[in-house]
Design a protein around this motif. Structure first.
Motif, PDB file in Angstrom:
ATOM      1  N   GLY A 354       0.793  -1.221   0.000  1.00 46.40           N
ATOM      2  CA  GLY A 354       0.000   0.000   0.000  1.00 46.40           C
ATOM      3  C   GLY A 354       0.823   1.267   0.000  1.00 46.40           C
ATOM      4  N   GLY A 355       2.103   1.144  -0.328  1.00 44.88           N
ATOM      5  CA  GLY A 355       2.949   2.338  -0.390  1.00 44.88           C
ATOM      6  C   GLY A 355       4.263   2.137   0.339  1.00 44.88           C
ATOM      7  N   TRP A 356       5.181   3.117   0.106  1.00 39.72           N
ATOM      8  CA  TRP A 356       6.511   2.999   0.677  1.00 39.72           C
ATOM      9  C   TRP A 356       6.507   3.099   2.196  1.00 39.72           C
ATOM     10  CZ3 TRP A 356      10.708   1.309  -1.613  1.00 39.72           C
ATOM     11  CH2 TRP A 356      10.780   1.342  -3.003  1.00 39.72           C
ATOM     12  N   GLY A 357       5.573   3.836   2.759  1.00 39.18           N
ATOM     13  CA  GLY A 357       5.528   3.971   4.208  1.00 39.18           C
ATOM     14  C   GLY A 357       5.326   2.647   4.902  1.00 39.18           C
ATOM     15  N   ARG A 358       4.302   1.917   4.464  1.00 38.97           N
ATOM     16  CA  ARG A 358       4.034   0.611   5.068  1.00 38.97           C
ATOM     17  C   ARG A 358       5.128  -0.392   4.731  1.00 38.97           C
ATOM     18  NH1 ARG A 358      -2.523  -0.445   4.554  1.00 38.97           N
ATOM     19  NH2 ARG A 358      -3.169   1.363   5.824  1.00 38.97           N
ATOM     20  N   TRP A 359       5.736  -0.212   3.552  1.00 37.37           N
ATOM     21  CA  TRP A 359       6.833  -1.120   3.187  1.00 37.37           C
ATOM     22  C   TRP A 359       7.995  -0.955   4.153  1.00 37.37           C
ATOM     23  CZ3 TRP A 359      11.969  -0.699   1.981  1.00 37.37           C
ATOM     24  CH2 TRP A 359      12.568  -1.813   1.371  1.00 37.37           C
ATOM     25  N   PHE A 360       8.373   0.292   4.461  1.00 38.77           N
ATOM     26  CA  PHE A 360       9.472   0.551   5.383  1.00 38.77           C
ATOM     27  C   PHE A 360       9.153   0.027   6.781  1.00 38.77           C
ATOM     28  CE2 PHE A 360      11.077   3.827   2.353  1.00 38.77           C
ATOM     29  CZ  PHE A 360      12.374   3.355   2.266  1.00 38.77           C
ATOM     30  N   ILE A 361       7.915   0.187   7.214  1.00 39.21           N
ATOM     31  CA  ILE A 361       7.532  -0.316   8.533  1.00 39.21           C
ATOM     32  C   ILE A 361       7.626  -1.842   8.561  1.00 39.21           C
ATOM     33  CG2 ILE A 361       5.618  -0.540  10.164  1.00 39.21           C
ATOM     34  CD1 ILE A 361       4.670   2.229   9.269  1.00 39.21           C
ATOM     35  N   SER A 362       7.154  -2.485   7.495  1.00 35.84           N
ATOM     36  CA  SER A 362       7.215  -3.947   7.422  1.00 35.84           C
ATOM     37  C   SER A 362       8.658  -4.438   7.416  1.00 35.84           C
ATOM     38  CB  SER A 362       6.487  -4.439   6.167  1.00 35.84           C
ATOM     39  OG  SER A 362       5.130  -4.047   6.177  1.00 35.84           O
ATOM     40  N   ALA A 363       9.503  -3.776   6.597  1.00 41.01           N
ATOM     41  CA  ALA A 363      10.911  -4.157   6.547  1.00 41.01           C
ATOM     42  C   ALA A 363      11.571  -3.978   7.907  1.00 41.01           C
ATOM     43  CB  ALA A 363      11.632  -3.331   5.493  1.00 41.01           C
ATOM     44  N   ALA A 364      11.218  -2.896   8.606  1.00 39.49           N
ATOM     45  CA  ALA A 364      11.786  -2.646   9.923  1.00 39.49           C
ATOM     46  C   ALA A 364      11.354  -3.711  10.933  1.00 39.49           C
ATOM     47  CB  ALA A 364      11.380  -1.258  10.414  1.00 39.49           C
ATOM     48  N   CYS A 365      10.129  -4.198  10.788  1.00 39.04           N
ATOM     49  CA  CYS A 365       9.631  -5.246  11.695  1.00 39.04           C
ATOM     50  C   CYS A 365      10.431  -6.534  11.530  1.00 39.04           C
ATOM     51  CB  CYS A 365       8.145  -5.505  11.436  1.00 39.04           C
ATOM     52  SG  CYS A 365       7.049  -4.198  12.014  1.00 39.04           S
ATOM     53  N   VAL A 366      10.629  -6.957  10.274  1.00 41.29           N
ATOM     54  CA  VAL A 366      11.354  -8.207  10.020  1.00 41.29           C
ATOM     55  C   VAL A 366      12.817  -8.067  10.439  1.00 41.29           C
ATOM     56  CG1 VAL A 366      12.060  -9.872   8.266  1.00 41.29           C
ATOM     57  CG2 VAL A 366       9.793  -8.814   8.142  1.00 41.29           C
ATOM     58  N   ALA A 367      13.461  -7.005   9.974  1.00 42.05           N
ATOM     59  CA  ALA A 367      14.866  -6.797  10.317  1.00 42.05           C
ATOM     60  C   ALA A 367      15.045  -6.555  11.819  1.00 42.05           C
ATOM     61  CB  ALA A 367      15.434  -5.626   9.527  1.00 42.05           C
ATOM     62  N   GLY A 368      14.096  -5.828  12.403  1.00 38.93           N
ATOM     63  CA  GLY A 368      14.188  -5.549  13.832  1.00 38.93           C
ATOM     64  C   GLY A 368      14.016  -6.800  14.676  1.00 38.93           C
ATOM     65  N   ALA A 369      13.106  -7.683  14.253  1.00 37.11           N
ATOM     66  CA  ALA A 369      12.918  -8.932  14.991  1.00 37.11           C
ATOM     67  C   ALA A 369      14.194  -9.762  14.979  1.00 37.11           C
ATOM     68  CB  ALA A 369      11.756  -9.723  14.381  1.00 37.11           C
ATOM     69  N   TRP A 370      14.836  -9.816  13.807  1.00 39.32           N
ATOM     70  CA  TRP A 370      16.098 -10.558  13.715  1.00 39.32           C
ATOM     71  C   TRP A 370      17.176  -9.888  14.558  1.00 39.32           C
ATOM     72  CZ3 TRP A 370      20.803  -8.730  11.755  1.00 39.32           C
ATOM     73  CH2 TRP A 370      21.816  -9.678  11.672  1.00 39.32           C
ATOM     74  N   ALA A 371      17.315  -8.575  14.445  1.00 38.58           N
ATOM     75  CA  ALA A 371      18.360  -7.849  15.171  1.00 38.58           C
ATOM     76  C   ALA A 371      18.152  -7.970  16.681  1.00 38.58           C
ATOM     77  CB  ALA A 371      18.371  -6.387  14.752  1.00 38.58           C
ATOM     78  N   GLY A 372      16.897  -7.881  17.120  1.00 34.35           N
ATOM     79  CA  GLY A 372      16.629  -8.011  18.542  1.00 34.35           C
ATOM     80  C   GLY A 372      16.983  -9.384  19.074  1.00 34.35           C
ATOM     81  N   ALA A 373      16.616 -10.421  18.318  1.00 35.09           N
ATOM     82  CA  ALA A 373      16.954 -11.781  18.734  1.00 35.09           C
ATOM     83  C   ALA A 373      18.462 -11.991  18.735  1.00 35.09           C
ATOM     84  CB  ALA A 373      16.271 -12.790  17.811  1.00 35.09           C
ATOM     85  N   MET A 374      19.134 -11.435  17.734  1.00 36.68           N
ATOM     86  CA  MET A 374      20.588 -11.554  17.669  1.00 36.68           C
ATOM     87  C   MET A 374      21.237 -10.866  18.870  1.00 36.68           C
ATOM     88  SD  MET A 374      21.693 -13.351  15.149  1.00 36.68           S
ATOM     89  CE  MET A 374      23.383 -12.813  15.266  1.00 36.68           C
ATOM     90  N   TYR A 375      20.740  -9.707  19.234  1.00 32.31           N
ATOM     91  CA  TYR A 375      21.311  -8.979  20.364  1.00 32.31           C
ATOM     92  C   TYR A 375      21.155  -9.768  21.661  1.00 32.31           C
ATOM     93  CZ  TYR A 375      21.992  -5.448  23.953  1.00 32.31           C
ATOM     94  OH  TYR A 375      22.417  -4.770  25.066  1.00 32.31           O
ATOM     95  N   LEU A 376      19.993 -10.366  21.851  1.00 38.52           N
ATOM     96  CA  LEU A 376      19.733 -11.105  23.080  1.00 38.52           C
ATOM     97  C   LEU A 376      20.575 -12.371  23.179  1.00 38.52           C
ATOM     98  CD1 LEU A 376      15.837 -10.796  23.299  1.00 38.52           C
ATOM     99  CD2 LEU A 376      17.533  -9.621  24.715  1.00 38.52           C
ATOM    100  N   VAL A 377      20.844 -12.988  22.044  1.00 36.61           N
ATOM    101  CA  VAL A 377      21.494 -14.305  22.054  1.00 36.61           C
ATOM    102  C   VAL A 377      22.979 -14.232  21.737  1.00 36.61           C
ATOM    103  CG1 VAL A 377      21.498 -16.610  21.030  1.00 36.61           C
ATOM    104  CG2 VAL A 377      19.327 -15.445  21.443  1.00 36.61           C
TER     105      VAL A 377
END
Length: 564
Positions: A354-377
């Motif tokens: 639905g546009g670049w705004g939602r795309w960036f939020i979605s990308a941030a969610c996926v990348a952020g989930a990985w980065a957060g898990a990596m930081y914790l582990v």
């Protein structure tokens, strides 16, 4: 199907080969006086033939009337049972047979994965999991799996547990390494729940013992299924064999379940995923304690969701983004190199968000989930890789490569990658298919002829069929190739830093099994307009792969039976 005659012919061929290998089993049984080995082999042969007969019916579209209500066809135009209906039974049965023929702790690095799952099972039960020195605490009746000959000597630690005197552990043998006839004999004697040398456990006076094998430093999610099975056994106070087999079985069930979910979600190429799941190495890993089963299952599902959102769904909704984030957070910390697989998300058009705004939020969610898990582990591991200027390779006893060194000497990095690809490509191919099973045991091999046939089967499944439309084309095909190449390069780079001494001319420690998580999408991208098969034979190819696995199981059992 016009080629239904392949089923009985292939079945007879496997039966004939099985009877031939029975002569070897007979030879081994006579040599050691274990007549039960013949019975085990005949039971295995019967199971293989029954499975192949059922698979032949399934792939040809026939089903017993009593089970027809379970395996209903999706449509009148679809020939036979759908692949996602066949796979769970095929994956579970073949996995169970591999679990039987290649017993506990015989898979690559399985002893470390077993100890890691054991640690998590203690935490699930609310029991102490580690000694003060960090070693995983084992029940006294389970210590024998890493000390078959009873050479360990013990001394108390400050917490009242026992620890192994380091000098006494030299020369100790563990279960399944090497895998020879004595392992089968031991399992026969202990089944179903006998104790191995009860006097040794009694001498430990009920005290927990620290394992000599360190656990794998990774997310506990990697060992969830195995640990749940082990926790159940320990809660019921069962013996070591149930502990080993139920832990493995739970890992197999998880892998089959995740692969089945991926197969259902894939908009195309289900046969390619099915074929990848039928490779001997895939079956061997999924029926062991290895966390590779979790990584493969999660990456298969991640790939399927990406392709579904890119080519099937009209919109990329938040539910799909949440699934991608969850899967990447679960699997990412196991081996950070597979974070490159997040690049497949870029196949999804921006307009579906639905546009670049939602795309960036979605990308941030996926990348952020990985980065957060990596930081914790893995935060400490990442910091050490990024900051250390010198590296030491323990197994080689000399200095190794560091990230700092490679940054300052890029030509050296290019040279060792080039030499590795020239000299190790064959090894990667063989170990990806499964040429050396066990702990890369050259005796437990898949013959080269079978490796070639498995490879041709994968290519046959991947190539375009008459009337089949192309989905991954043009720039998207190139992007998939780039993602797969980057993932393979990340695997090689990680082993260059962690496992390769400066004196080596090639990267050490890389095995073909590390490429299995992205193999399906790589094969799907190979489909093109230049090479098109004249007929669609996907089901025949998959059945042939089942037959090849059936033969390999019989052959492996015969090899172990005469390996004295």
């Amino acid at each position: 199907m016009k080629n239904k005659c392949i089923w009985p012919v292939a079945l007879l061929a496997v039966a004939g080969a099985g009877l031939w290998h029975f002569l070897e089993v007979q030879e081994g049984a006579v040599a050691v006086g274990d007549a039960w080995m013949r019975g085990w082999y005949l039971a295995l042969l019967t199971a293989v033939l029954v499975f192949l007969a059922g698979a032949g019916l399934a792939f040809s579209g026939k089903s017993p009337a009593s089970f027809s209500w379970i395996f209903r066809k999706k449509s009148k135009t679809e020939a036979g049972w759908r692949l996602e209906q066949i796979y769970p039974a095929a994956g579970l049965i073949l996995g169970l047979l591999f679990l039987f023929v290649l017993p506990p702790l015989s898979a690559p690095d399985e002893i470390s994965h077993y100890v890691s799952a054991y640690q998590l099972s203690s935490k699930i039960l609310g029991m102490p999991s580690n000694a003060p020195n960090g070693r995983v605490l084992l029940r006294p009746q389970d210590v024998w799996v890493e000390d078959l000959d009873g050479v360990y000597e013990y001394e108390p630690d400050e917490a009242g547990n026992l620890k192994v005197v380091l000098e006494s552990s030299e020369g100790s043998r563990k279960l399944g390494d090497p895998l020879d006839q004595s392992v089968y004999h031991l399992i026969w004697e202990l089944a179903p729940d006998k104790q191995y040398e009860p006097g040794r456990a009694e001498a430990l006076e009920g005290k927990m013992v620290g394992s000599m094998y360190p656990p794998v430093t990774t997310t506990p999610v990697a060992y969830g299924p195995q640990a749940l099975g082990m926790a159940l056994v320990r809660a019921m106070d069962w013996g070591t064999l149930p502990l080993l087999y139920l832990g493995r079985l739970c890992n197999l069930v998880f892998f089959v379940f995740m692969t089945w979910l991926a197969m259902k979600r894939l908009p195309f190429g289900k046969e390619v995923l099915f074929g990848t799941a039928l490779l001997p190495m895939t079956l061997h890993l999924s029926s062991s304690f290895s966390y590779d089963a979790m990584i493969m299952g999660c990456m298969f599902y991640f790939t399927a969701v990406c392709l579904d959102l890119a080519y099937e769904k009209e919109r990329a909704e938040w539910k799909g983004v949440a699934v991608l984030s969850l899967v990447m957070a679960a699997a990412g910390p196991c081996k950070m190199v597979y974070a490159v697989m997040m690049g497949l998300c870029l196949l999804i058009p921006v307009k579906k968000f639905g546009g670049w705004g939602r795309w960036f939020i979605s990308a941030a969610c996926v990348a952020g989930a990985w980065a957060g898990a990596m930081y914790l582990v893995n935060s400490q591991v990442i910091v050490s890789y990024a900051t250390e200027t010198e590296s030491y390779v323990q197994w080689a006893g000399e200095s190794g490569y560091s990230l700092s060194l490679l940054i300052h000497q890029p030509m050296r990095l290019i040279k060792i990658f080039y030499q590795t690809l020239l000299w190790q490509a064959q090894h990667y191919h063989l170990t990806m298919i499964g040429a050396y099973l066990g702990n890369l045991d050259p005796v437990l091999d898949v013959p080269y002829v079978l490796v070639v046939l498995f490879t041709l089967c994968l290519l046959g499944l991947a190539l375009r069929k008459p009337g089949e439309s192309l989905s991954i084309t043009g720039g998207k095909r190139m992007w998939v190739f780039a993602v797969c190449a980057a993932c393979a390069s990340a695997v090689m780079l990680s082993m260059l830093i962690a496992w390769t001494p400066l004196s080596s001319r090639v990267i050490n420690g890389v095995q073909g099994r590390y490429f299995l998580p992205f193999l399906p999408v790589l094969l799907l991208a190979l489909k093109n307009d230049w090479v098109v098969l004249t007929k669609e034979r996907n089901r025949s190819i998959l059945y042939l792969m089942c037959c090849l696995n059936g033969y390999e199981l019989l052959r492996l059992y015969a090899i172990v039976s005469i390996r004295l």
